[in-house]
Design an enzyme around this catalytic site. Structure first.
Site, PDB file in Angstrom:
ATOM      1  N   ASP A 163      -7.326  18.807 -23.263  1.00  0.00           N
ATOM      2  CA  ASP A 163      -7.398  17.363 -23.602  1.00  0.00           C
ATOM      3  C   ASP A 163      -7.675  16.967 -24.903  1.00  0.00           C
ATOM      4  O   ASP A 163      -7.056  16.225 -25.655  1.00  0.00           O
ATOM      5  CB  ASP A 163      -8.129  16.828 -22.768  1.00  0.00           C
ATOM      6  CG  ASP A 163      -7.782  16.609 -21.277  1.00  0.00           C
ATOM      7  OD1 ASP A 163      -6.281  17.123 -21.055  1.00  0.00           O
ATOM      8  OD2 ASP A 163      -8.242  16.168 -20.224  1.00  0.00           O
ATOM      9  N   ASP A 180      -5.594  15.054 -27.779  1.00  0.00           N
ATOM     10  CA  ASP A 180      -5.724  13.809 -28.462  1.00  0.00           C
ATOM     11  C   ASP A 180      -5.828  14.050 -29.986  1.00  0.00           C
ATOM     12  O   ASP A 180      -5.647  13.108 -30.931  1.00  0.00           O
ATOM     13  CB  ASP A 180      -7.289  13.481 -28.185  1.00  0.00           C
ATOM     14  CG  ASP A 180      -7.264  13.085 -26.447  1.00  0.00           C
ATOM     15  OD1 ASP A 180      -6.230  12.678 -25.838  1.00  0.00           O
ATOM     16  OD2 ASP A 180      -8.599  13.034 -25.931  1.00  0.00           O
ATOM     17  N   SER A 235      22.423   1.601  -0.572  1.00  0.00           N
ATOM     18  CA  SER A 235      21.112   2.151  -0.074  1.00  0.00           C
ATOM     19  C   SER A 235      21.901   3.281   1.048  1.00  0.00           C
ATOM     20  O   SER A 235      22.866   3.452   0.622  1.00  0.00           O
ATOM     21  CB  SER A 235      20.371   0.983   1.046  1.00  0.00           C
ATOM     22  OG  SER A 235      21.583   0.335   1.450  1.00  0.00           O
ATOM     23  N   LEU A 236      20.930   3.675   1.784  1.00  0.00           N
ATOM     24  CA  LEU A 236      21.389   4.959   2.549  1.00  0.00           C
ATOM     25  C   LEU A 236      21.358   4.517   4.192  1.00  0.00           C
ATOM     26  O   LEU A 236      20.575   3.829   4.551  1.00  0.00           O
ATOM     27  CB  LEU A 236      20.529   6.075   2.577  1.00  0.00           C
ATOM     28  CG  LEU A 236      20.257   6.940   0.958  1.00  0.00           C
ATOM     29  CD1 LEU A 236      19.241   7.591   1.022  1.00  0.00           C
ATOM     30  CD2 LEU A 236      21.744   7.609   1.235  1.00  0.00           C
ATOM     31  N   GLU A 258      16.606  16.676   0.715  1.00  0.00           N
ATOM     32  CA  GLU A 258      15.521  16.131  -0.385  1.00  0.00           C
ATOM     33  C   GLU A 258      14.583  15.495   0.116  1.00  0.00           C
ATOM     34  O   GLU A 258      14.878  15.079   1.332  1.00  0.00           O
ATOM     35  CB  GLU A 258      16.260  15.450  -1.408  1.00  0.00           C
ATOM     36  CG  GLU A 258      17.343  16.049  -2.262  1.00  0.00           C
ATOM     37  CD  GLU A 258      18.192  15.012  -2.966  1.00  0.00           C
ATOM     38  OE1 GLU A 258      17.653  13.821  -2.987  1.00  0.00           O
ATOM     39  OE2 GLU A 258      19.196  15.519  -3.797  1.00  0.00           O
ATOM     40  N   ASP A 297       8.917   7.327  -0.909  1.00  0.00           N
ATOM     41  CA  ASP A 297       8.776   6.016  -0.652  1.00  0.00           C
ATOM     42  C   ASP A 297       7.945   5.277  -1.974  1.00  0.00           C
ATOM     43  O   ASP A 297       6.793   5.104  -1.801  1.00  0.00           O
ATOM     44  CB  ASP A 297       7.703   5.963   0.590  1.00  0.00           C
ATOM     45  CG  ASP A 297       7.669   4.903   1.077  1.00  0.00           C
ATOM     46  OD1 ASP A 297       8.878   4.014   0.959  1.00  0.00           O
ATOM     47  OD2 ASP A 297       6.943   4.681   2.142  1.00  0.00           O
ATOM     48  N   ARG A 310      16.167  -1.828  -8.991  1.00  0.00           N
ATOM     49  CA  ARG A 310      17.294  -1.990  -7.933  1.00  0.00           C
ATOM     50  C   ARG A 310      17.753  -3.525  -7.998  1.00  0.00           C
ATOM     51  O   ARG A 310      18.828  -3.852  -7.759  1.00  0.00           O
ATOM     52  CB  ARG A 310      16.782  -1.494  -6.517  1.00  0.00           C
ATOM     53  CG  ARG A 310      18.159  -1.621  -5.580  1.00  0.00           C
ATOM     54  CD  ARG A 310      17.685  -0.910  -4.419  1.00  0.00           C
ATOM     55  NE  ARG A 310      18.941  -0.870  -3.621  1.00  0.00           N
ATOM     56  CZ  ARG A 310      19.315  -1.915  -2.795  1.00  0.00           C
ATOM     57  NH1 ARG A 310      18.724  -3.041  -2.846  1.00  0.00           N
ATOM     58  NH2 ARG A 310      20.378  -1.651  -2.098  1.00  0.00           N
ATOM     59  N   GLU A 369      13.101   7.662  -8.101  1.00  0.00           N
ATOM     60  CA  GLU A 369      12.096   6.757  -7.397  1.00  0.00           C
ATOM     61  C   GLU A 369      10.784   6.727  -8.108  1.00  0.00           C
ATOM     62  O   GLU A 369      10.287   7.680  -8.560  1.00  0.00           O
ATOM     63  CB  GLU A 369      11.736   7.188  -5.825  1.00  0.00           C
ATOM     64  CG  GLU A 369      11.263   6.279  -4.825  1.00  0.00           C
ATOM     65  CD  GLU A 369      12.191   5.566  -4.272  1.00  0.00           C
ATOM     66  OE1 GLU A 369      13.561   5.532  -4.621  1.00  0.00           O
ATOM     67  OE2 GLU A 369      12.055   4.678  -3.456  1.00  0.00           O
ATOM     68  N   TYR A 405      16.885  11.890  -8.326  1.00  0.00           N
ATOM     69  CA  TYR A 405      17.691  12.520  -7.451  1.00  0.00           C
ATOM     70  C   TYR A 405      19.147  11.975  -7.493  1.00  0.00           C
ATOM     71  O   TYR A 405      19.652  12.310  -6.484  1.00  0.00           O
ATOM     72  CB  TYR A 405      17.087  12.169  -6.032  1.00  0.00           C
ATOM     73  CG  TYR A 405      16.717  10.726  -5.879  1.00  0.00           C
ATOM     74  CD1 TYR A 405      17.937   9.739  -5.765  1.00  0.00           C
ATOM     75  CD2 TYR A 405      15.713  10.365  -5.786  1.00  0.00           C
ATOM     76  CE1 TYR A 405      17.410   8.390  -5.759  1.00  0.00           C
ATOM     77  CE2 TYR A 405      15.165   8.734  -5.383  1.00  0.00           C
ATOM     78  CZ  TYR A 405      16.065   7.843  -5.462  1.00  0.00           C
ATOM     79  OH  TYR A 405      15.881   6.759  -5.569  1.00  0.00           O
ATOM     80  N   LYS A 458      22.513  15.383   1.518  1.00  0.00           N
ATOM     81  CA  LYS A 458      23.624  14.921   0.766  1.00  0.00           C
ATOM     82  C   LYS A 458      24.869  15.850   0.698  1.00  0.00           C
ATOM     83  O   LYS A 458      24.205  17.125   0.679  1.00  0.00           O
ATOM     84  CB  LYS A 458      23.333  14.545  -0.795  1.00  0.00           C
ATOM     85  CG  LYS A 458      22.288  13.596  -1.021  1.00  0.00           C
ATOM     86  CD  LYS A 458      21.940  13.252  -2.223  1.00  0.00           C
ATOM     87  CE  LYS A 458      20.777  12.335  -2.335  1.00  0.00           C
ATOM     88  NZ  LYS A 458      20.236  12.214  -3.874  1.00  0.00           N
ATOM     89  N   CYS A 466     -14.428 -20.440  22.276  1.00  0.00           N
ATOM     90  CA  CYS A 466     -14.969 -20.078  20.996  1.00  0.00           C
ATOM     91  C   CYS A 466     -16.151 -19.263  20.870  1.00  0.00           C
ATOM     92  O   CYS A 466     -17.295 -19.631  21.195  1.00  0.00           O
ATOM     93  CB  CYS A 466     -14.877 -21.092  19.972  1.00  0.00           C
ATOM     94  SG  CYS A 466     -14.919 -20.475  18.262  1.00  0.00           S
ATOM     95  N   CYS A 493     -18.523 -21.350  18.071  1.00  0.00           N
ATOM     96  CA  CYS A 493     -19.236 -22.365  18.240  1.00  0.00           C
ATOM     97  C   CYS A 493     -19.299 -22.890  19.676  1.00  0.00           C
ATOM     98  O   CYS A 493     -19.710 -24.030  20.051  1.00  0.00           O
ATOM     99  CB  CYS A 493     -18.476 -23.665  17.248  1.00  0.00           C
ATOM    100  SG  CYS A 493     -16.560 -23.935  17.972  1.00  0.00           S
ATOM    101  N   CYS A 502     -16.656 -25.772  12.963  1.00  0.00           N
ATOM    102  CA  CYS A 502     -16.512 -24.051  13.406  1.00  0.00           C
ATOM    103  C   CYS A 502     -16.487 -23.214  12.230  1.00  0.00           C
ATOM    104  O   CYS A 502     -15.651 -23.343  11.373  1.00  0.00           O
ATOM    105  CB  CYS A 502     -15.355 -23.857  14.374  1.00  0.00           C
ATOM    106  SG  CYS A 502     -14.875 -21.919  14.728  1.00  0.00           S
TER     107      CYS A 502
HETATM  108  S1  IVH Z   1      19.937   8.837  -2.920  1.00  0.00           S
HETATM  109  C1  IVH Z   1      24.093   6.374  -3.135  1.00  0.00           C
HETATM  110  N1  IVH Z   1      18.021  10.336  -2.599  1.00  0.00           N
HETATM  111  O1  IVH Z   1      15.816   5.514  -0.708  1.00  0.00           O
HETATM  112  C2  IVH Z   1      22.842   6.945  -2.854  1.00  0.00           C
HETATM  113  N2  IVH Z   1      17.518   7.799  -2.296  1.00  0.00           N
HETATM  114  O2  IVH Z   1      17.116   4.006   1.536  1.00  0.00           O
HETATM  115  C3  IVH Z   1      21.462   6.595  -3.670  1.00  0.00           C
HETATM  116  N3  IVH Z   1      15.251   7.223  -2.188  1.00  0.00           N
HETATM  117  O3  IVH Z   1      17.599   3.063  -2.717  1.00  0.00           O
HETATM  118  C4  IVH Z   1      20.043   6.911  -3.055  1.00  0.00           C
HETATM  119  N4  IVH Z   1      14.434   9.065  -2.102  1.00  0.00           N
HETATM  120  O4  IVH Z   1      15.486   4.097  -3.599  1.00  0.00           O
HETATM  121  C5  IVH Z   1      18.208   9.072  -2.569  1.00  0.00           C
HETATM  122  N5  IVH Z   1      16.265  11.702  -2.551  1.00  0.00           N
HETATM  123  C6  IVH Z   1      16.524  10.545  -2.351  1.00  0.00           C
HETATM  124  C7  IVH Z   1      15.681   9.367  -2.139  1.00  0.00           C
HETATM  125  C8  IVH Z   1      16.250   8.109  -2.171  1.00  0.00           C
HETATM  126  C9  IVH Z   1      14.279   8.085  -1.808  1.00  0.00           C
HETATM  127  C10 IVH Z   1      15.365   5.640  -2.033  1.00  0.00           C
HETATM  128  C11 IVH Z   1      16.111   5.128  -3.031  1.00  0.00           C
HETATM  129  C12 IVH Z   1      17.347   4.265  -2.085  1.00  0.00           C
HETATM  130  C13 IVH Z   1      16.588   4.057  -0.845  1.00  0.00           C
HETATM  131  C14 IVH Z   1      17.866   4.064   0.275  1.00  0.00           C
END
Ligand code: IVH
Length: 671
Positions: free
Chosen positions: A31, A35, A80-81, A115, A119, A138, A175, A227, A290, A408, A411, A432
């Site tokens: 470190d 620095d 989304s998925l 994968e 979260d 997003r 993420e 990802y 995927k 209660c 009171c 109360c």
């Molecule tokens: S792929 C078109 N891969 O989950 C596909 N998403 O529920 C794009 N997320 O909006 C998403 N880990 O924010 C992908 N290994 C991963 C992920 C991932 C987390 C999130 C991402 C997405 C959401 C969908």
């Protein structure tokens, strides 16, 4: 070596050490030495301002200057998925992909990549010529906030890429997460400062990324995993190898990413990570599968909101079985009684659970809880645990069902249950203790008067010491009185006095919210404030006049009339007014208002180029029109940008509602 060469060298060195430390978790320098290099670079850049570069590692510290966020339209919408919850559903998806792709090679499946599903909050990064140019959240999937300055403070995100074989321009998605350690530290700090805690690392990451002060963002310790790579010139023809390339360029790609060749391997992956994920440094809420081959991905294509070539598998919430010690009944600021299960402490998803809300009498009855029952406690994505069932077989002989209280506990007033309500209530509003303290706590809260220094504990303390018996008493507090209290030192006392003073500038709509009028939450308070303009009108409006305000229903109107019929509340308002609180909306300039859109009900849809959605909404209101969220027979027209949702389009067509674009709209209002 010239200054310029030395600067280049130092930047490269520091970037390399950053990468080893933050991406590979394998520091290559102490470190102290780090620095020293950083200090040297800072000095050289200061002495040679012409050689400064916004992407230099010295600029990762963040600044206080970031103001607001610009909205940016995503080049590729962020989808989304679709979710699955069982291994069978995942297997079905694998079979379906094989079927659609015409693969009949017996047990061997088309290659799938497994994968982690991190979260946190998703991010899209744009790189040009190896340099980070933009980072966008997003948002609504079509457009998001430009949070580049904040993202630059995340040390594991490369600002300049390694190697040279990256596409000239590309987008990478990932993420942003707050690792458990940083999350716990942040919440400890917040608990200490009596600030509301984050329910989970996801909320904490999202909240942090949207902060206006990037120096604070930098301090909180965000991290990011990537990802998904998008470009016209991808390095390889498959997802897995593309991600390995991204890793070479400097991105953090999880080592858990694995190529899977059969349903058995997919199932094994799920079983393995269901348990093993608990050892990861960051929160995950599932796995993502995927199809690896990009040509096959293209063939499978997309549904309206998610790709067909990918699927999420969500982990089941963790569950524990523990004994009920007793049920307590707690009174909130509105007098609502909440039954709480007090449990034999049990470890669940990394934290010890001692209490869980049972919400109301109906839920206690539905669960049929008896004294000392063994209860199932679950924790999903939230930190707040939930009672989901009873192990009836383990019930003690002669155990009695848990009885709801009639009086209660504080009171002693007889509880009432309003028709149509699930909750029992203590009607002794003004006498109360927990209700009074609850209102004090609400008043000083962050989204209300935001009085620094007075948190939950201090409210009770001030009440017991007879210093604050109602919300107006805060404005009579003196530092001397506060300092006499055992638990409040001179510094806190000063903070409280300053916080009280600062609260006099809080806008009227938040004052309305802070009053604790039943059913008047943040949104209703805003609508009321805008509808009545000042406190005198709010206090004098009749039920019928109040109902005429948009979104104010009869129940809210009744509550307001009743609130102000109590002389004590009127007296409090007068004292607040005398103290100098904001009791009216600020005067607004109406010189640019017209009634060109009078009686028009307008729905906005899609993405716009000339102005933002918010700006269009404001234009509609300024010109006498009304905004509405959904298309109906009453809609006058739809103001449509690009990518208007297909269902909205169809609805507008079927009802014969005209669709107009931005140009036409701007002409309509004479712009
Ligand atoms: S792929 C078109 N891969 O989950 C596909 N998403 O529920 C794009 N997320 O909006 C998403 N880990 O924010 C992908 N290994 C991963 C992920 C991932 C987390 C999130 C991402 C997405 C959401 C969908």
């Amino acid at each position: 070596m010239s200054a310029s060469e030395r600067i280049d060298h130092l930047r490269q060195e520091l970037n390399r050490h950053n990468h080893s430390y933050y991406v590979e978790n394998a520091p290559t320098i102490s470190d102290y030495d780090y620095d020293m290099l950083m200090k040297e670079l800072e000095k050289l850049e200061k002495d040679n301002p012409e050689l400064d570069d916004p992407l230099s590692p010295t600029h990762r510290v963040g600044s206080d200057l970031t103001k607001g966020f610009k909205q940016v339209v995503h080049v590729h919408p962020m989808l989304s998925l679709s979710n699955t919850y069982t291994i069978d559903e995942v297997d079905e998806w694998v079979c379906k992909c094989n079927e659609l792709l015409g693969n009949s090679e017996g047990l061997r499946s088309v290659p799938i990549v497994g994968e982690m599903k991190f979260d946190g909050t998703s991010i899209s990064l744009i790189y040009e010529y190896g340099r980070l140019v933009r980072a966008v959240t997003r948002g609504d999937g079509e457009k998001g906030d430009d949070v580049t300055e904040n993202v630059k403070t995340i040390k594991s995100i490369p600002l300049m890429l390694h190697g040279g074989d990256y596409p000239e321009k590309f987008e990478i998605r990932g993420e942003i997460v707050l690792p458990w350690k940083a999350f716990d530290r942040l919440n400890e700090e917040r608990a200490f400062n009596e600030e509301p805690l984050f329910a989970n690392p996801r909320n904490a990451a999202a909240g942090t990324l949207k902060m206006l002060n990037s120096a604070e963002v930098s301090r909180r310790g965000l991290d990011a995993y990537f990802y998904y790579l998008i470009s016209d010139e991808l390095p390889t023809d498959n997802h897995y190898d593309n991600m390995l390339k991204a890793k070479e360029w400097g991105f953090k790609v999880s080592d858990s990413m694995t190529l899977l060749h059969s349903i058995e391997e997919v199932d094994h992956y799920i079983n393995y990570w269901d348990e093993e994920r608990k050892n990861l440094p960051v929160a995950t809420d599932g796995l993502v599968f995927k199809v690896n081959n990009l040509r096959q991905q293209l063939n499978l294509g997309f549904r309206s909101k998610s790709p067909r070539w990918a699927i999420a598998y969500k982990f089941a919430a963790e569950r524990a079985l523990t004994r009920l010690n007793f049920v307590s009944f707690e009174i909130g600021r509105m007098g609502i009684v909440t039954p709480v299960a007090n449990l034999e402490p049990v470890l669940l998803s990394g934290t010890i659970v001692k209490r869980a809300s049972l919400h109301n009498e109906d839920i206690v009855k539905a669960l049929d809880i008896h004294e000392h029952d063994m209860l199932y406690v679950e924790k999903g994505g939230e930190i707040i645990p939930k009672i989901t069932g009873v192990d009836v077989a383990a019930r003690e002989k002669d155990a009695k069902p848990v009885e709801f209280i009639e009086y209660c506990p504080d009171c002693g007033t007889k509880l009432i249950r309003l028709p149509g309500e699930a909750a029992w209530q203590c009607p002794n509003k003004y006498g109360c203790r927990p209700q009074i303290i609850g209102r004090l706590e609400h008043f000083v809260g962050r989204n209300m008067m935001d009085i620094d220094g007075v948190g939950e504990e201090n409210c009770a303390l001030l009440y017991e010491a007879d210093l604050v018996r109602n919300i107006a008493d805060f404005y009579n507090l003196k530092a001397d009185d506060l300092e006499k209290l055992e638990r409040i030192g001179p510094r806190t006392a000063q903070r409280i006095i300053e916080g009280v003073e600062a609260s006099k500038q809080v806008p009227f709509e938040r004052v309305v919210y802070a009053l604790s009028i039943p059913f008047v939450g943040e949104t209703v308070a805003r609508k009321l404030a805008r509808g009545v303009h000042d406190i005198d009108r709010l206090m004098s409006r009749s039920h019928d006049e109040l109902v005429a305000i948009e979104d104010i229903g009869p129940r809210i109107a009744d509550a307001i009339v009743e609130y102000f019929s109590y002389p004590g509340n009127r007296e409090i308002v007068e004292r607040l007014r005398a103290a100098g609180l904001q009791m009216a909306m600020p005067e607004i300039d109406t010189s640019d208002h017209t009634d060109l859109l009078k009686d028009k009900v307008i729905v906005i849809s899609g993405v716009f180029e000339r102005h933002s959605r918010e700006e269009y909404k404001e234009m509609i209101e300024k010109n006498g029109g009304k905004n509405s969220g959904s298309i109906s027979k009453k809609t006058s027209f739809v103001l449509a940008g690009d990518n208007m949702g297909p269902s909205k389009l169809e609805k507008a067509k079927s009802l014969g509602v005209p669709i107009i674009d931005e140009e036409e709209f701007l002409k309509m209002i004479g712009k």
